[in-house]
Design a protein around this motif. Structure first.
Motif, PDB file in Angstrom:
ATOM      1  N   THR A  92      79.891  46.684 -59.702  1.00 34.49           N
ATOM      2  CA  THR A  92      78.989  46.200 -58.965  1.00 34.49           C
ATOM      3  C   THR A  92      78.891  44.662 -58.846  1.00 34.49           C
ATOM      4  O   THR A  92      78.902  44.004 -57.854  1.00 34.49           O
ATOM      5  N   TYR A  93      78.964  44.122 -60.040  1.00 32.74           N
ATOM      6  CA  TYR A  93      78.804  42.768 -59.837  1.00 32.74           C
ATOM      7  C   TYR A  93      80.350  41.946 -59.428  1.00 32.74           C
ATOM      8  O   TYR A  93      80.156  41.028 -58.566  1.00 32.74           O
ATOM      9  N   ASN A  94      81.412  42.731 -59.363  1.00 30.69           N
ATOM     10  CA  ASN A  94      82.748  42.354 -58.811  1.00 30.69           C
ATOM     11  C   ASN A  94      82.397  42.385 -57.340  1.00 30.69           C
ATOM     12  O   ASN A  94      82.867  41.530 -56.621  1.00 30.69           O
ATOM     13  N   THR A 122      80.505  41.058 -70.045  1.00 30.96           N
ATOM     14  CA  THR A 122      78.891  40.695 -70.039  1.00 30.96           C
ATOM     15  C   THR A 122      78.020  41.449 -69.164  1.00 30.96           C
ATOM     16  O   THR A 122      76.929  41.154 -69.363  1.00 30.96           O
ATOM     17  N   GLN A 123      78.489  42.123 -68.191  1.00 29.39           N
ATOM     18  CA  GLN A 123      77.727  42.718 -66.973  1.00 29.39           C
ATOM     19  C   GLN A 123      77.383  44.134 -67.282  1.00 29.39           C
ATOM     20  O   GLN A 123      78.351  44.795 -68.044  1.00 29.39           O
ATOM     21  N   ALA A 124      76.217  44.530 -66.912  1.00 33.98           N
ATOM     22  CA  ALA A 124      75.749  45.986 -67.307  1.00 33.98           C
ATOM     23  C   ALA A 124      76.615  46.788 -66.556  1.00 33.98           C
ATOM     24  O   ALA A 124      76.995  47.933 -66.701  1.00 33.98           O
ATOM     25  N   ASP A 125      76.911  46.334 -65.391  1.00 33.96           N
ATOM     26  CA  ASP A 125      77.563  47.300 -64.487  1.00 33.96           C
ATOM     27  C   ASP A 125      78.740  46.383 -63.493  1.00 33.96           C
ATOM     28  O   ASP A 125      78.454  45.744 -62.738  1.00 33.96           O
ATOM     29  N   PRO A 126      79.953  46.366 -64.258  1.00 36.70           N
ATOM     30  CA  PRO A 126      81.001  45.389 -63.943  1.00 36.70           C
ATOM     31  C   PRO A 126      81.376  45.414 -62.507  1.00 36.70           C
ATOM     32  O   PRO A 126      81.758  44.650 -61.577  1.00 36.70           O
ATOM     33  N   LEU A 168      83.994  37.785 -68.257  1.00 41.19           N
ATOM     34  CA  LEU A 168      82.686  37.588 -67.295  1.00 41.19           C
ATOM     35  C   LEU A 168      82.051  38.947 -67.151  1.00 41.19           C
ATOM     36  O   LEU A 168      81.323  39.435 -67.327  1.00 41.19           O
ATOM     37  N   LEU A 169      83.153  39.893 -66.725  1.00 34.74           N
ATOM     38  CA  LEU A 169      82.902  41.246 -66.350  1.00 34.74           C
ATOM     39  C   LEU A 169      82.276  42.074 -67.504  1.00 34.74           C
ATOM     40  O   LEU A 169      81.409  42.738 -67.414  1.00 34.74           O
ATOM     41  N   GLU A 189      87.960  36.193 -65.727  1.00 37.04           N
ATOM     42  CA  GLU A 189      86.968  37.316 -65.207  1.00 37.04           C
ATOM     43  C   GLU A 189      86.825  38.332 -66.038  1.00 37.04           C
ATOM     44  O   GLU A 189      85.764  38.916 -66.089  1.00 37.04           O
ATOM     45  N   ARG A 231      88.017  44.753 -67.481  1.00 36.08           N
ATOM     46  CA  ARG A 231      87.263  43.678 -68.274  1.00 36.08           C
ATOM     47  C   ARG A 231      87.659  43.623 -69.655  1.00 36.08           C
ATOM     48  O   ARG A 231      88.488  44.469 -70.255  1.00 36.08           O
TER      49      ARG A 231
END
Length: 211
Positions: free
Chosen positions: A175-177, A169-173, A166-167, A163, A90
């Motif tokens: 898992t989001y991926n 900004t995620q609390a759990d990159p 984007l990752l 990408e 990220r």
């Protein structure tokens, strides 16, 4: 997964003539690209070697056509950090060096993959080659994604060109991926295979260069 298992990856795929067209295009422009960019690859390798204090080429096992494992070659852009073991990258990742960030932004890190295209491991356009644990875990019709060579660019690559941001900004990159980005990429790549044309491939390459 064995090669014979991966061959039963659905009915979607390119016809013989289409596959020959795609491979001929890849071969011709891989040779031209290497002839034009060899000096830049050499300079970037030297700079990356000094920057990372190791071999400037990043070589990693990836899942290719029919599930065959091959070694992708990229320019090294990161230094290892013991506390970071994830393969998900990220923006702001502390492993990325300043020079590596420049290589990623300008796509210089992708240039050595021209060698993979020349060898037949990859294509200019197709699904991005993933590490084991993603493409080799596909089920049912989704395994049609393994019917073509992975690519340097493609529709999913263009959509997720930011990408890393984007990752970030995620609390759990990770898992989001796994739950959001990867399934969307699979569907986009299946649509790409179903609607393949050489003209579309050229358009994706142009979009990649000018973005």
């Amino acid at each position: 997964m064995t090669t014979s298992d991966s061959l039963s990856c659905g009915t979607a795929g390119l016809g013989t003539v289409q596959a020959l067209q795609k491979r001929a295009f890849d071969l011709f422009f891989a040779v031209l690209g290497l002839l034009a960019a060899w000096w830049l690859i050499l300079l970037a390798w030297m700079a990356a070697s000094i920057d990372t204090r190791s071999n400037g080429f990043f070589i990693q096992k990836r899942v290719g056509r029919h599930g065959k494992i091959f070694r992708v070659v990229k320019m090294k852009t990161m230094r290892p950090i013991a506390s970071f073991e994830t393969t998900v990258t990220r923006r702001g990742d502390p492993r990325i060096t300043p020079l590596g960030a420049f290589f990623r932004r300008t796509k210089i890190d992708e240039l050595p993959q021209l060698w993979n295209v020349l060898l037949g491991d990859m294509s200019f356009v197709g699904p991005r080659p993933d590490v084991p644990g993603f493409a080799d875990k596909l089920q049912g019709e989704e395994r049609a994604m393994l019917s073509i060579r992975p690519g340097i660019t493609g529709p999913a690559t263009l959509k997720y060109r930011n990408e890393e941001a984007l990752l970030a900004t995620q609390a759990d990159p990770e898992t989001y991926n796994h739950k959001v980005i990867w399934p969307d990429k699979v569907q986009m790549n299946l649509d790409y295979i179903r609607n393949w044309s050489l003209r579309n491939d050229i358009q994706y390459i142009i979009q990649t260069v000018f973005h």
